[in-house]
Design an enzyme around this catalytic site. Structure first.
Site, PDB file in Angstrom:
ATOM      1  N   ASN A   9       0.865  -1.179   0.000  1.00 23.67           N
ATOM      2  CA  ASN A   9       0.000   0.000   0.000  1.00 23.67           C
ATOM      3  C   ASN A   9       0.903   1.231   0.000  1.00 23.67           C
ATOM      4  OD1 ASN A   9      -1.792   2.054   0.554  1.00 23.67           O
ATOM      5  ND2 ASN A   9      -2.249   1.366   2.646  1.00 23.67           N
ATOM      6  N   LYS A  11       0.007   4.283  -0.247  1.00 22.88           N
ATOM      7  CA  LYS A  11      -0.625   5.456   0.381  1.00 22.88           C
ATOM      8  C   LYS A  11      -0.412   6.692  -0.505  1.00 22.88           C
ATOM      9  CE  LYS A  11       0.010   3.147   4.770  1.00 22.88           C
ATOM     10  NZ  LYS A  11       0.142   3.229   6.215  1.00 22.88           N
ATOM     11  N   HIS A  89      -9.300   1.053   5.171  1.00 25.00           N
ATOM     12  CA  HIS A  89      -8.017   1.261   5.852  1.00 25.00           C
ATOM     13  C   HIS A  89      -8.231   2.234   7.018  1.00 25.00           C
ATOM     14  CE1 HIS A  89      -3.910   2.499   6.680  1.00 25.00           C
ATOM     15  NE2 HIS A  89      -3.522   1.404   6.071  1.00 25.00           N
ATOM     16  N   GLU A  91      -6.598   4.632   8.021  1.00 22.92           N
ATOM     17  CA  GLU A  91      -6.370   6.050   7.686  1.00 22.92           C
ATOM     18  C   GLU A  91      -7.595   6.649   7.002  1.00 22.92           C
ATOM     19  OE1 GLU A  91      -2.622   5.463   5.694  1.00 22.92           O
ATOM     20  OE2 GLU A  91      -1.720   4.921   7.616  1.00 22.92           O
ATOM     21  N   GLU A 159      -5.032  -4.968  10.738  1.00 21.41           N
ATOM     22  CA  GLU A 159      -3.988  -3.963  10.922  1.00 21.41           C
ATOM     23  C   GLU A 159      -4.241  -3.198  12.219  1.00 21.41           C
ATOM     24  OE1 GLU A 159      -2.042  -2.788   6.960  1.00 21.41           O
ATOM     25  OE2 GLU A 159      -3.837  -1.576   7.169  1.00 21.41           O
ATOM     26  N   GLY A 165       2.919   2.160  10.697  1.00 17.23           N
ATOM     27  CA  GLY A 165       3.890   3.230  10.534  1.00 17.23           C
ATOM     28  C   GLY A 165       4.652   3.596  11.796  1.00 17.23           C
ATOM     29  N   SER A 203       3.764  -2.245  10.234  1.00 17.45           N
ATOM     30  CA  SER A 203       5.211  -2.295  10.451  1.00 17.45           C
ATOM     31  C   SER A 203       5.838  -3.633  10.072  1.00 17.45           C
ATOM     32  CB  SER A 203       5.553  -1.934  11.908  1.00 17.45           C
ATOM     33  OG  SER A 203       5.169  -0.593  12.183  1.00 17.45           O
TER      34      SER A 203
END
Ligand code: PGA
Length: 243
Positions: A9, A11, A89, A91, A159, A165, A203
């Site tokens: 991904n 992003k 996701h 985010e 996730e 991240g 990660s």
């Protein structure tokens, strides 16, 4: 049987020059036989479409078309070369307030165009510390996955929000616990629940991939930062192939 999937991904990262990373990733995918998916920004999809990798979008609108400035439809993604799309996701859930019910509508929009929906779920650190992880994930799983889901049209990505991240990764026993529970829930709801591909994300790096892939119900990874460069992503593809 679930199939293995290495998914990247990108992003909001990547310009045309960054597509130079793809041939090496495609070569590793071919050498290992691991299905490999790259989800670049939508601006790069059609330019990436000749590399032999599976390509995906990072979100899609629930509606097939219309007055939704700045949004992208599943048909647009398919037209640009995508076979998959990430939906839900964290985010998107955080930055755009997307709810699990909206995520389910996005998955249906993806299926209507023949795309595989990669549906993401994950708990926050506060939820984990409160002992709510499995309850949160069960609710997200129930509400984000429409009834029409099957192993052929849906991939689930676990996730943990706090692992994305950050360099933080759950203990292997914690990943095992979640993925075993996801497998049981899918098996209770869908006739082919045993065949869904389940990804871990958050990660994932070359150094921790093999251990994560040793979990019985982890069938691959959804990788952010380490999917941008071939030197980082190819060893993850190889670790999945060797698992
Ligand atoms: P990360 O992102 O690998 O950079 O933690 C994972 C993701 O958000 O899919």
């Amino acid at each position: 049987m679930p199939h293995k999937l290495a998914a990247g991904n990108w992003k909001m990262n990547g310009l045309g020059g960054d597509l130079a990373a793809l041939p090496a990733m495609a070569a590793t995918a071919q050498a290992t036989g691991v299905a490999t998916l790259i989800c670049p920004p939508a601006t790069l999809l059609s330019r990436a479409a000749t590399t032999g990798l599976h390509l995906g979008g990072q979100t899609c609108h629930p509606n097939p078309k219309g007055a939704h400035t700045g949004d992208i439809s599943a048909a647009m993604l398919r037209d640009a070369g995508a076979s998959h799309v990430i939906v839900g996701h964290s985010e998107r859930r955080t930055d755009h307030g997307e709810t699990s019910h909206e995520v389910a509508a996005q998955a249906q929009a993806a299926w209507a165009e023949g795309l595989v929906a990669v549906i993401c779920i994950g708990e926050t650190l506060a939820q984990r510390e409160a002992g709510e992880t499995l309850a949160v994930l069960r609710a997200q799983l129930a509400d984000s996955i429409p009834d029409g889901a099957a192993a052929a049209n849906t991939v689930i990505a676990y996730e943990p929000v706090w692992a994305i991240g950050t360099g933080l990764v759950p203990e292997i026993a914690q990943i095992d616990e979640v993925h075993d529970d996801l497998r049981a829930r899918l098996g209770a709801r869908f006739a082919d629940g045993a065949d869904f591909t389940l990804l871990y994300g958050g990660s994932v790096k070359a150094g921790n991939a093999a251990e994560i892939f040793s979990c019985a119900n982890v069938n691959g990874a959804l990788v952010g930062g380490a999917s941008l460069a071939a030197a980082d992503f190819c060893p993850i593809i190889e670790a999945l192939g060797a698992s």
